[in-house]
Design a protein around this motif. Sequence first.
Motif, PDB file in Angstrom:
ATOM      1  N   LEU A 228       0.845  -1.201   0.000  1.00  0.00           N
ATOM      2  CA  LEU A 228       0.000   0.000   0.000  1.00  0.00           C
ATOM      3  C   LEU A 228       0.880   1.251   0.000  1.00  0.00           C
ATOM      4  O   LEU A 228       0.587   2.230  -0.694  1.00  0.00           O
ATOM      5  CB  LEU A 228      -0.914  -0.007   1.223  1.00  0.00           C
ATOM      6  N   ALA A 229       1.976   1.200   0.736  1.00  0.00           N
ATOM      7  CA  ALA A 229       2.885   2.360   0.800  1.00  0.00           C
ATOM      8  C   ALA A 229       3.481   2.655  -0.577  1.00  0.00           C
ATOM      9  O   ALA A 229       3.540   3.812  -1.008  1.00  0.00           O
ATOM     10  CB  ALA A 229       4.007   2.098   1.815  1.00  0.00           C
ATOM     11  N   GLU A 230       3.881   1.619  -1.314  1.00  0.00           N
ATOM     12  CA  GLU A 230       4.496   1.908  -2.616  1.00  0.00           C
ATOM     13  C   GLU A 230       3.446   2.317  -3.648  1.00  0.00           C
ATOM     14  O   GLU A 230       3.710   3.116  -4.531  1.00  0.00           O
ATOM     15  CB  GLU A 230       5.406   0.785  -3.101  1.00  0.00           C
ATOM     16  N   THR A 231       2.228   1.802  -3.511  1.00  0.00           N
ATOM     17  CA  THR A 231       1.139   2.235  -4.400  1.00  0.00           C
ATOM     18  C   THR A 231       0.851   3.720  -4.186  1.00  0.00           C
ATOM     19  O   THR A 231       0.696   4.491  -5.136  1.00  0.00           O
ATOM     20  CB  THR A 231      -0.154   1.431  -4.117  1.00  0.00           C
ATOM     21  N   GLY A 239      -0.228  12.561  -9.109  1.00  0.00           N
ATOM     22  CA  GLY A 239      -1.287  13.535  -8.818  1.00  0.00           C
ATOM     23  C   GLY A 239      -2.548  12.977  -8.188  1.00  0.00           C
ATOM     24  O   GLY A 239      -3.588  13.623  -8.181  1.00  0.00           O
ATOM     25  N   ALA A 240      -2.473  11.751  -7.647  1.00  0.00           N
ATOM     26  CA  ALA A 240      -3.651  11.165  -6.985  1.00  0.00           C
ATOM     27  C   ALA A 240      -3.819  11.743  -5.583  1.00  0.00           C
ATOM     28  O   ALA A 240      -2.918  12.393  -5.061  1.00  0.00           O
ATOM     29  CB  ALA A 240      -3.493   9.648  -6.906  1.00  0.00           C
ATOM     30  N   GLU A 241      -4.988  11.495  -4.981  1.00  0.00           N
ATOM     31  CA  GLU A 241      -5.256  11.947  -3.599  1.00  0.00           C
ATOM     32  C   GLU A 241      -4.820  10.843  -2.633  1.00  0.00           C
ATOM     33  O   GLU A 241      -5.197   9.673  -2.823  1.00  0.00           O
ATOM     34  CB  GLU A 241      -6.768  12.160  -3.405  1.00  0.00           C
ATOM     35  N   LEU A 242      -4.099  11.196  -1.612  1.00  0.00           N
ATOM     36  CA  LEU A 242      -3.616  10.200  -0.656  1.00  0.00           C
ATOM     37  C   LEU A 242      -4.769   9.424  -0.010  1.00  0.00           C
ATOM     38  O   LEU A 242      -4.678   8.217   0.216  1.00  0.00           O
ATOM     39  CB  LEU A 242      -2.751  10.885   0.416  1.00  0.00           C
ATOM     40  N   THR A 243      -5.891  10.116   0.271  1.00  0.00           N
ATOM     41  CA  THR A 243      -7.013   9.467   0.964  1.00  0.00           C
ATOM     42  C   THR A 243      -7.610   8.301   0.155  1.00  0.00           C
ATOM     43  O   THR A 243      -8.170   7.373   0.725  1.00  0.00           O
ATOM     44  CB  THR A 243      -8.141  10.481   1.262  1.00  0.00           C
TER      45      THR A 243
END
Length: 340
Positions: A228-231, A239-243
């Motif tokens: 999940l961390a590397e994704t 430019g994705a949202e972290l949430t």
Amino acid sequence: MTGSVPGQHGPRAAVLGAGSWGTTFAKVLADAGCAVTLHARRPELARAIGETRENPDYLPGIALPDRLRATTDPAEALRDAEIVVLAVPSQSLRDNLVEWAPLLPADAVLLSLMKGIELGSTKRMSQVICEITGAGAERVAALSGPNLAREIAEEQPAATVIACTDQDRAAQVQAACHTSYFRPYTNRDLVGCELGGAVKNVIALACGITEGMGFGDNTRASLITRGLAETARLGMALGAELTTFAGLAGLGDLVATCSSPLSRNRTFGEKLGRGMTLEEVQQTTRQVAEGVKSCRPVLDLASAHGVDMPLTEAVVRVCHEGVPAAQMVKEIMSREAKPE
């Protein structure tokens, strides 16, 4: 038992791709009140669905609703469709779309069920759709979440995310597939949802490999968390949202795919972990394990943006460079120690 919402008459929908997920989602749409036409390439499969109300190749034992029709003619499937669902293997999308693009209704929402990154171009599926069809980004949506086809076909409760930059179109798809057993949420973060869907297949291969080697829950939980961390690192660079990665299209999908024996990618990895070669595993299944093809373009995408993805890199080495699974685990565990 049926999952349909009483008295609801939804839009016309076409589902292109009659594999397990395409057929399952066609059932969801029909149960939600849509008139659905499912496109199958093989005449014998379309005929079997029409005559037995069942997809014997991919979903044996699941009764399909009367609102669902099957055809081998893409023009017939697409006629007057307001929602067009694309459910073919990621790497075949481009060739299929070239054939289908002239038949697409001018204003239909184009919904991707595919979870992959294209080989060579490193494009997400929505980017391939826009490129080939000329559709504006606001018409393209992606569906992602913990969506193991068989469980949903059996009407076990599940949630999902419909990602689209246009809120109204996301809401249109949401209404079209909302049933008593399938709960869709909307999200504007198309990039994050698509990346979550593509990378989780790669991490599931890693989980399967360690499962096949006899490792247990600690190993899997560690891989899920670091995966999940590397994704999320790749997502942030694009430019994705972290949430998004903490939600259904991120953590939710990752947990389901890494943990379930129903997951093609995890099962594929398990066989690799037991010592089978890539070719031997491929001969045992008619289902496509998307992570096998997508791991390399995911790594290429990461390299182009300077993002470190050690688990993805390890999976590429096992799947495409002949590195033994035991060596992969050793390499991951011997990486330099550092803060989380």
